[in-house]
Design a protein around this motif. Sequence first.
Motif, PDB file in Angstrom:
ATOM      1  N   PRO A  83       0.835  -1.193   0.000  1.00 18.34           N
ATOM      2  CA  PRO A  83       0.000   0.000   0.000  1.00 18.34           C
ATOM      3  C   PRO A  83       0.875   1.251   0.000  1.00 18.34           C
ATOM      4  O   PRO A  83       2.019   1.208   0.450  1.00 18.34           O
ATOM      5  N   TRP A  99       0.269   0.890  11.707  1.00 18.73           N
ATOM      6  CA  TRP A  99       0.714   2.094  11.011  1.00 18.73           C
ATOM      7  C   TRP A  99       1.006   3.183  12.031  1.00 18.73           C
ATOM      8  O   TRP A  99       0.378   3.250  13.075  1.00 18.73           O
ATOM      9  N   GLU A 155      -7.685  11.381  10.776  1.00 22.34           N
ATOM     10  CA  GLU A 155      -8.094  10.456   9.714  1.00 22.34           C
ATOM     11  C   GLU A 155      -9.575  10.695   9.457  1.00 22.34           C
ATOM     12  O   GLU A 155     -10.428  10.290  10.246  1.00 22.34           O
ATOM     13  N   SER A 214      -4.671   1.309  10.530  1.00 24.51           N
ATOM     14  CA  SER A 214      -4.475   0.376   9.428  1.00 24.51           C
ATOM     15  C   SER A 214      -4.023   1.161   8.206  1.00 24.51           C
ATOM     16  O   SER A 214      -3.856   2.373   8.255  1.00 24.51           O
ATOM     17  N   SER A 215      -3.836   0.463   7.112  1.00 27.88           N
ATOM     18  CA  SER A 215      -3.335   1.117   5.902  1.00 27.88           C
ATOM     19  C   SER A 215      -4.297   2.215   5.451  1.00 27.88           C
ATOM     20  O   SER A 215      -5.498   2.160   5.739  1.00 27.88           O
ATOM     21  N   PRO A 216      -3.782   3.220   4.736  1.00 28.20           N
ATOM     22  CA  PRO A 216      -4.622   4.339   4.303  1.00 28.20           C
ATOM     23  C   PRO A 216      -5.785   3.868   3.441  1.00 28.20           C
ATOM     24  O   PRO A 216      -5.639   2.995   2.582  1.00 28.20           O
ATOM     25  N   LYS A 217      -6.936   4.461   3.681  1.00 24.38           N
ATOM     26  CA  LYS A 217      -8.140   4.128   2.932  1.00 24.38           C
ATOM     27  C   LYS A 217      -8.340   5.126   1.798  1.00 24.38           C
ATOM     28  O   LYS A 217      -7.948   6.285   1.908  1.00 24.38           O
ATOM     29  N   ASP A 218      -8.944   4.679   0.726  1.00 26.29           N
ATOM     30  CA  ASP A 218      -9.277   5.568  -0.385  1.00 26.29           C
ATOM     31  C   ASP A 218     -10.383   6.526   0.058  1.00 26.29           C
ATOM     32  O   ASP A 218     -11.211   6.205   0.906  1.00 26.29           O
ATOM     33  N   ASN A 219     -10.409   7.694  -0.516  1.00 26.08           N
ATOM     34  CA  ASN A 219     -11.444   8.704  -0.285  1.00 26.08           C
ATOM     35  C   ASN A 219     -11.539   9.155   1.175  1.00 26.08           C
ATOM     36  O   ASN A 219     -12.611   9.548   1.629  1.00 26.08           O
ATOM     37  N   VAL A 220     -10.447   9.071   1.924  1.00 26.93           N
ATOM     38  CA  VAL A 220     -10.393   9.583   3.286  1.00 26.93           C
ATOM     39  C   VAL A 220      -9.239  10.576   3.345  1.00 26.93           C
ATOM     40  O   VAL A 220      -8.155  10.298   2.846  1.00 26.93           O
ATOM     41  N   TYR A 255      -6.316  12.723   5.218  1.00 30.39           N
ATOM     42  CA  TYR A 255      -5.406  12.532   6.346  1.00 30.39           C
ATOM     43  C   TYR A 255      -4.638  13.825   6.575  1.00 30.39           C
ATOM     44  O   TYR A 255      -4.135  14.428   5.622  1.00 30.39           O
ATOM     45  N   ARG A 266      -0.961  10.594  -0.827  1.00 32.71           N
ATOM     46  CA  ARG A 266      -0.466   9.252  -1.153  1.00 32.71           C
ATOM     47  C   ARG A 266       0.814   9.326  -1.966  1.00 32.71           C
ATOM     48  O   ARG A 266       0.951  10.157  -2.848  1.00 32.71           O
TER      49      ARG A 266
END
Length: 143
Positions: free
Chosen positions: A31, A54, A75, A106-112, A114, A132
């Motif tokens: 990721p 993370w 987040e 946890s690993s970065p989420k799409d459409n969120v 930071y 990203r």
Amino acid sequence: MTSKSRKILGVILIVLAMIPISNAVKYFTSPPILVGYSENKDWKVEYVSTGHYWEAQLFPLKQGLGQPENLVFIEGNQRNEYPGKGSKNEEPNDARLYYYCNTLGSSPKDNVSYKFEFISNNGQKQMINLKRQKEEFSIWKIF
């Protein structure tokens, strides 16, 4: 060349070929990390995997910036606050100076979105947007 030496040479070549192949697979399946810089480019933040969880890491990019206070990892709408001074990296295998907050995320989420917020030694509130970014690719990097 004898049969035995050909086998040894073949094994060595296979092992050497596996290093860049395994690194390429790791690179393309891992990721992305999140990276951001302060407006004045004095600070850099990375949200990276430590293997089990993370962690947000704050790096001073210049000497004499002092220890940051009141670290906040944001987040989406969730704020993970760490009041007081930031925890300094004390890992014996990592000589880099950085401050961290264990988000246990946890690993970065799409459409969120930071963000990372803190107060620098001069009392200014710093807000850093994280974007990203894939880790640097190196064919010969084994680990």
